[in-house]
Design a protein around this motif. Structure first.
Motif, short mmCIF file in Angstrom:
data_model
loop_
_atom_site.label_atom_id
_atom_site.label_comp_id
_atom_site.label_asym_id
_atom_site.label_seq_id
_atom_site.Cartn_x
_atom_site.Cartn_y
_atom_site.Cartn_z
N ARG A 1 -5.66 3.38 1.86
CA ARG A 1 -4.72 2.38 2.33
C ARG A 1 -5.39 1.36 3.27
NH1 ARG A 1 0.70 5.43 4.15
NH2 ARG A 1 0.96 6.17 2.02
N LEU A 2 -6.10 1.91 4.25
CA LEU A 2 -6.71 1.03 5.24
C LEU A 2 -7.73 0.10 4.61
CD1 LEU A 2 -7.35 3.05 8.48
CD2 LEU A 2 -5.93 1.05 8.17
N ILE B 1 -6.82 -0.33 15.20
CA ILE B 1 -7.00 -1.55 15.99
C ILE B 1 -6.39 -1.48 17.39
CG2 ILE B 1 -6.90 -4.05 16.03
CD1 ILE B 1 -6.50 -4.01 13.01
N LEU C 1 -5.92 -2.64 2.85
CA LEU C 1 -5.30 -3.54 3.82
C LEU C 1 -6.34 -4.42 4.50
CD1 LEU C 1 -2.71 -1.17 5.45
CD2 LEU C 1 -2.21 -3.31 4.29
N ARG C 2 -7.50 -3.84 4.78
CA ARG C 2 -8.53 -4.63 5.47
C ARG C 2 -9.06 -5.72 4.57
NH1 ARG C 2 -10.69 0.33 8.52
NH2 ARG C 2 -9.46 0.11 10.41
N PHE D 1 -1.30 -5.09 11.22
CA PHE D 1 -1.76 -6.14 10.33
C PHE D 1 -0.89 -7.40 10.37
CE2 PHE D 1 -3.88 -2.41 8.72
CZ PHE D 1 -5.16 -2.89 8.53
N THR E 1 0.80 -1.23 0.00
CA THR E 1 0.00 0.00 0.00
C THR E 1 0.83 1.27 0.00
OG1 THR E 1 -0.15 -0.14 2.39
CG2 THR E 1 -1.99 -1.02 1.14
N GLU F 1 -6.78 7.10 12.09
CA GLU F 1 -7.11 5.68 12.17
C GLU F 1 -5.91 4.84 11.72
OE1 GLU F 1 -10.39 4.69 9.73
OE2 GLU F 1 -10.73 2.77 10.72
N TYR F 2 -5.25 5.29 10.67
CA TYR F 2 -4.11 4.54 10.16
C TYR F 2 -3.02 4.46 11.21
CZ TYR F 2 -0.52 3.01 6.92
OH TYR F 2 0.46 2.30 6.30
N LEU G 1 2.02 -0.07 9.97
CA LEU G 1 1.31 -1.07 9.18
C LEU G 1 1.52 -2.47 9.75
CD1 LEU G 1 1.24 -0.99 5.36
CD2 LEU G 1 1.56 -3.12 6.52
#
Lengths: 280, 248
Positions: free
Chosen positions: A186-187, B248, A190-191, A217, A178, B243-244, A213
């Motif tokens: 990007r997210l 999570i 990635l998701r 992930f 990404t 968020e990035y 990142l």
């Protein structure tokens, strides 16, 4: 859990170069997500390419390099043809360069299927359309017939993901998947990748320079410096990394709302180059 | 210290309009950021301001003076640009000395050796590096050379086009620290394009978010975290960046 990939003491030496580009890299990978992080030139992409035997200008040696029941080190080129793209596939950084500009996106996806399975074109197309839907492309029929220049970067990368996952591989190597995309998409990409990898139980090697990142992930992280692994740790423990290089990389990253003091600069030490990755 | 004001800047390439009436006021000594997705026109603003692209309508003024009325020398000695990719922006067959000296010769500046040595010291490189070639330098050192090349003409305003996005985080930190220090020491004004909101937050007091060739919103740095952005795209970009970073 039986590892799908077992690498021990991998070294890569480009012919003509004075020093090996990569040395003493060992890791095992089950159906989990492994991040390989480091600066440019640290050898992280070279590791990914060595696994697929894509380095014809380098000598690759290892004590052990097994993928499922295949000994990658001694596999013939013919054997590798049935591994690449089928059992192990690779997602590259920029869809602008990794998709063929003269072919329709859909045909390129189908081709991946036709290369590895005996099937009719119609069946390959059905599979490709299903896969496009799985990467959240809203109108697969339309996108199937588009050329790469007609799709955005984010969509191009989802098309790459569809192509790479269509053959149901056991391992996906994503090399900076990404970095070429805008932060707003990007997210999302990635998701999608992450969701599919988990759902299908695929092993993932994520090669990246981006600590955020891999933190989010990956399950496990290898940190590489100058061709060597200096630290291996669980992604959730990244903030507690011990090696000064890992800590230096984390500290050098500007953060939203961070203090505006000068950023800590990495002080490189020669001792990091020692084979055991020695650190205090 | 000099201010820059951009009024009603519009650019069309054939039938496609890539910038629509962009208005920006950047105060003297300010570090102003431009963020947005690729293709939103942020680099085009810099290319217009530096007249690398001269076919635009509107008005750009530096300290109240229209840049179109300045001579090339005056303009170049007021405003310089640093490009994204230090591997592409330095001529591979020119030594660092000739890269720095050419600007001085073209602009008829005397005492070139002293000026070049000073520029190298300013960016923290040894003066001996003047006799090296770009391939003998690392990426971070090359970007320092690119900054030195901009500084050697003693400009008041630097246009920075993604100055660190081709660099590793560890090297980015060095270059950002350098830019902060130079701005303080020399009272420079920066107009900086970046796609990384964390870099903008670290460097800039205010920033503009661009989308499809328009300024979506101009915000102070604090707006990143306090949620005071109004424009929907600005909110989306800020939210995605946060968020990035913390996902999570």
């Amino acid at each position: 859990m039986e590892p799908i990939l077992d690498v021990h003491n991998l070294a890569v030496h480009y012919r003509g170069a004075p020093n090996p580009a990569v040395g003493g890299v060992s890791f095992q990978l089950g159906r989990e997500r492994l991040g390989i992080v480091g600066e440019s030139g640290s050898g992280k992409s070279t590791v990914g390419r060595a696994l697929l035997k894509l380095l014809d200008t380098a000598d690759v040696t290892a004590d052990r390099m097994r993928f499922e029941d295949i000994d990658l080190l001694n596999a013939s080129e013919k054997q590798m043809l049935s591994v690449r793209g089928k059992r192990i596939s690779m997602i590259l950084q920029d869809p602008k360069f990794s998709l063929n500009p003269t072919q329709r996106c859909g045909d390129q996806i189908s081709e991946a299927y036709l290369t590895h399975f005996r099937s009719s074109r119609a069946e390959a197309k059905t599979r490709a359309l299903e896969m496009l839907e799985q990467v959240h492309i809203r109108d697969p029929e339309r996108v199937y017939n588009l050329y790469p220049h007609e799709v955005s970067g984010g969509m191009g990368q989802r098309i790459m993901i569809a192509m790479m996952l269509l053959t149901d591989p056991a391992l996906v190597i994503a090399d900076e998947p990404t970095s070429a995309l805008d932060v707003t998409i990007r997210l999302q990409v990635l998701r999608i990748l992450d969701g599919l990898v988990r759902e299908k139980g695929i092993g993932l090697i994520m090669i990246s320079h981006d600590l955020n990142l891999v933190r989010n992930f990956c399950d496990k992280v290898l940190i590489m410096y100058a061709g060597r692994v200096v630290e291996t740790l669980a992604a959730r423990d990244l903030d507690n990394a011990q090696h000064p290089y890992s800590r230096g990389l984390l500290a050098a990253q500007p953060r939203l709302g961070g203090a505006r003091t000068p950023l800590p600069v990495l002080e490189r030490q020669d001792s990091w180059l020692e084979p055991d990755g020695a650190h205090p | 210290m000099k201010s820059i004001s951009i009024k009603q800047l519009s650019v069309s390439f054939g039938a496609v309009t890539v910038l629509h009436d962009v208005d920006l006021e950047i105060a003297a000594g300010e570090c102003f950021g431009l963020v947005g997705e690729s293709g939103s026109g942020k680099s085009t603003v810099l290319r217009c301001a530096s007249l690398l692209n001269a076919t635009w309508s509107g008005k750009i003024e530096i300290d109240g003076k229209d840049i179109r009325t300045m001579s090339i020398q005056e303009r170049c000695r007021t405003m310089q640009m640093v490009f994204q990719d230090p591997y592409g922006s330095l001529h591979p067959r020119h030594s660092i000395r000739s890269a720095l000296e050419l600007g001085l010769i073209v602009n008829k500046v005397d005492d070139r050796e002293t000026k070049m040595a000073q520029a190298m010291r300013d960016v923290g490189l040894p003066v001996e590096f003047l006799d090296r070639y770009p391939h003998q330098l690392s990426g971070g050192q090359r970007q320092r050379v690119a900054i030195a090349r901009a500084l050697v003409l003693e400009p008041h305003l630097l246009l920075l086009d993604e100055p660190t996005s081709a660099l590793d985080v560890s090297v980015q930190a060095e270059v950002l620290n350098l830019l902060v220090r130079l701005r303080e020491e020399k009272g420079l004004t920066y107009l900086m394009v970046s796609h990384d909101l964390a870099v903008v937050d670290h460097m800039c007091g205010r920033f503009a978010i661009m989308q499809h060739g328009r300024i979506a919103e101009v915000l102070p740095r604090e707006a990143i975290l306090d949620g005071s952005a109004r424009d929907p795209y600005a909110r989306e970009l800020i939210a995605a960046s946060i968020e990035y970073e913390r996902a999570i």
